[in-house]
Design a protein around this motif. Sequence first.
Motif, PDB file in Angstrom:
ATOM      1  N   THR A  39       0.822  -1.207   0.000  1.00 51.64           N
ATOM      2  CA  THR A  39       0.000   0.000   0.000  1.00 51.64           C
ATOM      3  C   THR A  39       0.853   1.253   0.000  1.00 51.64           C
ATOM      4  N   GLY A  40       2.169   1.098   0.252  1.00 49.81           N
ATOM      5  CA  GLY A  40       3.008   2.280   0.219  1.00 49.81           C
ATOM      6  C   GLY A  40       4.367   2.103   0.833  1.00 49.81           C
ATOM      7  N   ASP A  41       5.385   1.926  -0.011  1.00 44.27           N
ATOM      8  CA  ASP A  41       6.749   1.827   0.484  1.00 44.27           C
ATOM      9  C   ASP A  41       7.679   1.599  -0.705  1.00 44.27           C
ATOM     10  N   ASP A  55      -9.608   1.101  -2.522  1.00 41.06           N
ATOM     11  CA  ASP A  55     -10.280  -0.100  -2.025  1.00 41.06           C
ATOM     12  C   ASP A  55      -9.830  -1.346  -2.787  1.00 41.06           C
ATOM     13  N   GLY A  56      -8.891  -1.169  -3.699  1.00 43.65           N
ATOM     14  CA  GLY A  56      -8.320  -2.295  -4.430  1.00 43.65           C
ATOM     15  C   GLY A  56      -6.913  -2.589  -3.937  1.00 43.65           C
ATOM     16  N   SER A  57      -6.092  -3.194  -4.800  1.00 42.95           N
ATOM     17  CA  SER A  57      -4.706  -3.513  -4.432  1.00 42.95           C
ATOM     18  C   SER A  57      -3.855  -3.584  -5.691  1.00 42.95           C
ATOM     19  N   ILE A  58      -2.537  -3.376  -5.507  1.00 45.28           N
ATOM     20  CA  ILE A  58      -1.596  -3.464  -6.619  1.00 45.28           C
ATOM     21  C   ILE A  58      -0.371  -4.248  -6.180  1.00 45.28           C
ATOM     22  N   SER A  59       0.369  -4.745  -7.158  1.00 41.12           N
ATOM     23  CA  SER A  59       1.664  -5.360  -6.894  1.00 41.12           C
ATOM     24  C   SER A  59       2.714  -4.688  -7.758  1.00 41.12           C
ATOM     25  N   SER A  60       3.964  -4.767  -7.291  1.00 40.15           N
ATOM     26  CA  SER A  60       5.111  -4.184  -7.987  1.00 40.15           C
ATOM     27  C   SER A  60       6.134  -5.279  -8.218  1.00 40.15           C
ATOM     28  N   CYS A  83      -2.711  -4.332 -11.311  1.00 38.07           N
ATOM     29  CA  CYS A  83      -3.892  -4.190 -10.474  1.00 38.07           C
ATOM     30  C   CYS A  83      -4.309  -5.596 -10.054  1.00 38.07           C
ATOM     31  N   THR A  84      -4.161  -5.898  -8.766  1.00 39.19           N
ATOM     32  CA  THR A  84      -4.483  -7.238  -8.267  1.00 39.19           C
ATOM     33  C   THR A  84      -5.825  -7.281  -7.540  1.00 39.19           C
ATOM     34  N   GLY A  85      -6.397  -6.123  -7.279  1.00 40.46           N
ATOM     35  CA  GLY A  85      -7.731  -6.027  -6.680  1.00 40.46           C
ATOM     36  C   GLY A  85      -8.393  -4.781  -7.198  1.00 40.46           C
ATOM     37  N   ALA A  86      -9.546  -4.919  -7.843  1.00 41.72           N
ATOM     38  CA  ALA A  86     -10.159  -3.804  -8.554  1.00 41.72           C
ATOM     39  C   ALA A  86     -10.910  -2.856  -7.624  1.00 41.72           C
ATOM     40  N   ASP A  87     -10.951  -1.591  -8.021  1.00 40.49           N
ATOM     41  CA  ASP A  87     -11.739  -0.549  -7.366  1.00 40.49           C
ATOM     42  C   ASP A  87     -12.287   0.334  -8.477  1.00 40.49           C
ATOM     43  N   GLY A  88     -13.570   0.137  -8.800  1.00 41.58           N
ATOM     44  CA  GLY A  88     -14.161   0.835  -9.941  1.00 41.58           C
ATOM     45  C   GLY A  88     -14.439   2.293  -9.709  1.00 41.58           C
ATOM     46  N   THR A  89     -14.496   2.716  -8.449  1.00 44.39           N
ATOM     47  CA  THR A  89     -14.777   4.122  -8.133  1.00 44.39           C
ATOM     48  C   THR A  89     -13.764   4.617  -7.116  1.00 44.39           C
ATOM     49  N   ILE A  90     -12.908   5.524  -7.537  1.00 42.41           N
ATOM     50  CA  ILE A  90     -11.876   6.065  -6.659  1.00 42.41           C
ATOM     51  C   ILE A  90     -12.468   7.148  -5.771  1.00 42.41           C
TER      52      ILE A  90
END
Length: 378
Positions: A39-41, A55-60, A83-90
Amino acid sequence: MTQTKVEAPFVENNTPFRNLIINGDMQIWQRSTAAVTTTGDYVTVDRWKISEDTDGSISSEQSALSVADQATTGCQNALLIKCTGADGTIGAGQSVQLLHSIEAQTLPANLGYGTSSAQDLTLSFWVKTTTKTGTFCVSFHKDDEAGSLTGYFIPIEYTVSSAGTWEYKTIVLSPTAGSTSLITSAPGAITRDNGLGLRVDFNLAMGSNYTGTNNTWASTVELATSNQVNFMDSTDNEFYLTGVQLELGSAATPLEKVPYDVQLQRCQRYYQQIPNTASTSWQAYPLWGVTASVMSTRLQLPVVMRSNPTGAFVGTRNTDFKVYYNGGYQTLTNEAVADTTDDAVRFDMYSSSAFAANDSGGLYINTTDGRITLSAEF
C-alpha cells in the motif's frame, strides 16, 4: 610519413549525470525483483516508492524485457505494476502513484528556481499498458518548504494511445507554466542540501481532492487532472515504465547510460542492505563484549548515505542471525542497529548474561533470509 586528423564525433548534451532520475533505467533491485503487494513503500526497484490508497490492491515487480523490447527502449528491465484487486470508483481522498524523490543538492546549480532565471526541465520515458489507454498524469512537487519557502504542485497530462505497445513520451516542465510566477518568485527556491528538492509522481488513479488544472503550477496539492484514467478498474490492467530521464533544458536527449556499479552506488546513498546479495552461505562479523549482556561491532559503510540511516534486522533471531561465543551459539534476546552516522553503523546483540565484557565473539548472518537494512530514503 602522412598523418590523418580524426575528429571526435559530436555528441549533443553529453554532460555526465545529466539525468536527475537515479535508476530511471530500472537496473537496481536491491530489495526484491519478485512481485510484492503493497500500500506504500519502497518494496522492489530502487529509488521508486509505491503509494496505493484505494479499495483495491496493486503489486510491484521487475519485468525483464525481451530482446525486441530492449532494442526499443534501450533498457533491460521495466517496473511492472499490476492491479491485483479492482476498485471501480476512486474515492475523493484516494490515489495510486509511483514516486521518485530527488535530493535537493543533486539538482543543477543553475536550475534557478526562486528567480526570474528559472529554467525548463524535460522529462522523457517509455510506457506500456496491457489494456488501459487514455489520459494519464505526471505531477511535479517542488518540495522544499523550509523557512520562507513554499511547496508547489503541477499536474501534466500525457496520453497512452495503444495498449500493448511501448510509447515514448516527453514532457517539458516550465517554471512559468499556466502563466504563473510561483516558481520564479522567492518562495519557489530550493535550498541545495540533503533534503527533498523535487518529486516526480507517475499517477495511476486519483481522487477529486487532488485534481487541478493541466500544466499549471499551484500552491494546493494538485497531482492530476480530472481526466486521469482509473487504472484500478480492472485486474486486467498492467502498467510498465522504464527509461525515465529528467534533464535541464527544453529538449529530451537519448537516455543516459550509467554503468551498473555506478548506479548501484548511487542507489546505496539511500538504501543499503548487509549482505547485499542473498545466497546459501553465512556472513560473519567480529563482535566485542561490552558487558555480560551485550556484544557489539561497528561497520564502515561502502557508500556515504544521504543522512543517518534507520536500520533493522530482517529475519528470525537465533536462526537467520546468531552470535557465536565461548565455543557455541548463544541465545539472543534482542538485537539493534544503533549509533548510526551517514558512513557507519553499530550492531548491538543482546543475551541474558551469556557474554563477558572485553571478550570477543562473532555475528553470523544467514544470507538467504537474514539481512540488515539501512534506509535514508525520503
